[in-house]
Enzyme design. Structure first.
Site, PDB file in Angstrom:
ATOM      1  NE  ARG A 108      -3.724   0.966   2.121  1.00  0.00           N
ATOM      2  CZ  ARG A 108      -4.901   1.271   2.661  1.00  0.00           C
ATOM      3  NH1 ARG A 108      -4.987   2.178   3.609  1.00  0.00           N
ATOM      4  NH2 ARG A 108      -5.995   0.658   2.257  1.00  0.00           N
ATOM      5  CG  HIS A 135      -8.558   0.656  -2.457  1.00  0.00           C
ATOM      6  ND1 HIS A 135      -7.815  -0.432  -2.053  1.00  0.00           N
ATOM      7  CD2 HIS A 135      -9.156   1.154  -1.329  1.00  0.00           C
ATOM      8  CE1 HIS A 135      -7.957  -0.587  -0.737  1.00  0.00           C
ATOM      9  NE2 HIS A 135      -8.757   0.358  -0.287  1.00  0.00           N
ATOM     10  CD  GLN A 138     -12.977  -0.643  -0.103  1.00  0.00           C
ATOM     11  OE1 GLN A 138     -12.109  -0.529   0.733  1.00  0.00           O
ATOM     12  NE2 GLN A 138     -14.215  -1.003   0.217  1.00  0.00           N
ATOM     13  CG  ASP A 231     -13.034   7.372  -0.793  1.00  0.00           C
ATOM     14  OD1 ASP A 231     -12.785   7.303   0.435  1.00  0.00           O
ATOM     15  OD2 ASP A 231     -12.162   7.221  -1.673  1.00  0.00           O
ATOM     16  CB  CYS A 272     -13.877   2.455   0.740  1.00  0.00           C
ATOM     17  SG  CYS A 272     -13.481   4.211   0.710  1.00  0.00           S
ATOM     18  NE  ARG A 312     -11.035  -4.028   1.305  1.00  0.00           N
ATOM     19  CZ  ARG A 312     -10.014  -3.204   1.621  1.00  0.00           C
ATOM     20  NH1 ARG A 312     -10.207  -2.206   2.464  1.00  0.00           N
ATOM     21  NH2 ARG A 312      -8.812  -3.362   1.093  1.00  0.00           N
TER      22      ARG A 312
HETATM   23  N1  NVA Z   1      -9.564   7.401  -1.422  1.00  0.00           N
HETATM   24  C1  NVA Z   1      -9.192   7.010  -0.085  1.00  0.00           C
HETATM   25  C2  NVA Z   1      -9.507   5.577   0.148  1.00  0.00           C
HETATM   26  C3  NVA Z   1      -9.237   5.086   1.543  1.00  0.00           C
HETATM   27  C4  NVA Z   1      -9.558   3.633   1.709  1.00  0.00           C
HETATM   28  C5  NVA Z   1      -7.715   7.288   0.148  1.00  0.00           C
HETATM   29  O1  NVA Z   1      -6.923   6.991  -0.751  1.00  0.00           O
HETATM   30  O2  NVA Z   1      -7.361   7.792   1.194  1.00  0.00           O
HETATM   31  N1   CP Z   2     -11.015   0.851   3.018  1.00  0.00           N
HETATM   32  C1   CP Z   2      -9.717   0.778   3.374  1.00  0.00           C
HETATM   33  O1   CP Z   2      -8.823   0.541   2.559  1.00  0.00           O
HETATM   34  O2   CP Z   2      -9.507   0.975   4.690  1.00  0.00           O
HETATM   35  P1   CP Z   2      -8.084   1.133   5.389  1.00  0.00           P
HETATM   36  O3   CP Z   2      -7.477   2.410   4.892  1.00  0.00           O
HETATM   37  O4   CP Z   2      -8.373   1.161   6.853  1.00  0.00           O
HETATM   38  O5   CP Z   2      -7.225  -0.039   4.997  1.00  0.00           O
END
Ligand code: NVA
Ligand code: CP
Length: 326
Positions: A108, A135, A138, A231, A272, A312
């Site tokens: 990540r 993602h 997700q 989101d 999400c 998830r």
């Molecule tokens: N768009 C958000 C998703 C978090 C799961 C981010 O990248 O922070």
């Molecule tokens: N939805 C998601 O990716 O959550 P986290 O950022 O907690 O992993």
């Protein structure tokens, strides 16, 4: 058609055929049933899995960790600050070292190119746990949640309201098109998705019976939707844009009124997570207008956000088992 994903990286949904996505969803449902029945799996028995995180995470980290342990693997969390990655060692070198010791690598982080480079050099399956652009795990949880609610995904309509060019919106557009679903991106013009991606997604949708529309009109965007999806307005790494996003996204906040505009009492609300829906976090206490969803919707009867969060686990487990499992 037999689907075999052994050895494949899971980096973005554009790389996967419709049948491959459906295979992952079917496997996730099977693994979920297995876990609920109390049975333990051995599909990843004895394997070692690296979990590499440049950005924070609750769900993704926990899902990978628990999925590993459920299926007999050992997960090892590697925070960016804990290893040489990116500071004293290149991504390619890190990938080759991790690949000599681990059987699979989750990443990540910020640049999508990093996860592509890891996959190119690691020699073991690499899975994208979120980058600035995509993602994909997700998305699998999102549509597993819709499948549980509505059955067959083909022909279902998902309306995403908010930042139309972030990782979650991009993944929803591509994934829905692959599965013959109708995706609506509802956002201000400044945050419309990349035109090249829109064109590519429309091309995919034309072969599956799905569709993509992009609109700044909330009424047009949510009418008839089976799911409304939100989101955060500023993704990780965009903290300096919070004030601007509050200004341009205020009209796209998910409200009970917006849920009613679908004209369907059975419409579900998806997010999400993490979500700003009250003032009880450090960030929302400082920025009271940042809420992308009303508390009444988040906590209300149409909300499926915690089923989605649980999914998830099952979908990430399916990705690991399909690409690496016995
Ligand atoms: N768009 C958000 C998703 C978090 C799961 C981010 O990248 O922070
Ligand atoms: N939805 C998601 O990716 O959550 P986290 O950022 O907690 O992993």
């Amino acid at each position: 058609m037999t689907v075999d994903l052994k050895g494949r990286p899971f980096l973005k949904l554009l790389d996967f055929a419709p049948d491959e996505n459906r295979h992952l969803l079917a496997l996730a449902a099977e693994l979920k049933d297995k876990k609920k029945s109390g049975a333990r799996g051995r599909a990843l028995d004895g394997l070692n899995i690296a979990l590499l995180f440049e950005k924070p995470s609750t769900r993704t980290r926990c899902a990978f960790t628990v999925a590993c342990i459920d299926e007999g693997a050992h997960p090892e969390y590697l925070g960016k600050g804990d290893i040489q990655f990116g500071k004293k060692e290149t991504v390619a070198d890190t990938a080759r070292v991790l690949g000599r010791m681990f059987d699979g690598v989750e990443f990540r982080g910020f640049s999508h190119q990093t996860v592509e480079t890891l996959a190119e050099y690691a020699g073991v399956p690499v899975w994208n746990g979120l980058t600035d652009d995509w993602h994909p795990t997700q998305f699998l949880a999102d549509v597993l949640t819709m499948q549980e609610e509505f059955g067959d995904l083909k022909g279902q309509t998902l309306a995403y309201a908010g930042d139309g060019r972030n990782n979650v919106a991009n993944s929803l557009m591509v994934g829905c098109a692959k599965l013959g679903m109708h995706c609506r991106i509802v956002s201000p013009e400044d945050l419309f998705p990349e035109p090249d991606l829109v064109a590519a997604v429309k091309e995919i949708a034309s072969t599956t019976g799905g569709s993509l529309s992009v609109t700044s009109s909330v009424e047009d965007g949510v009418r008839g939707a089976d799911a409304i999806y939100a989101d955060v307005w500023a993704s990780m790494g965009e903290e300096d844009l919070i004030a601007e996003r509050i200004r341009i996204l205020g009209a796209y906040k998910i409200t009970e009124k917006m849920m009613a505009l679908t004209g369907k009492p059975g419409t579900i609300f998806l997010h999400c997570l993490p979500a700003f829906h009250n003032l009880d976090t450090e960030v929302s206490a400082k920025n009271p207008d940042i809420q992308e969803v009303e508390d009444a919707v988040f906590e209300g009867p149409q909300s499926r956000v915690f089923d989605q969060a649980e999914n998830r686990l099952h979908t990430i487990k399916a990705v690991m088992v399909a690409t690496l499992g016995n």
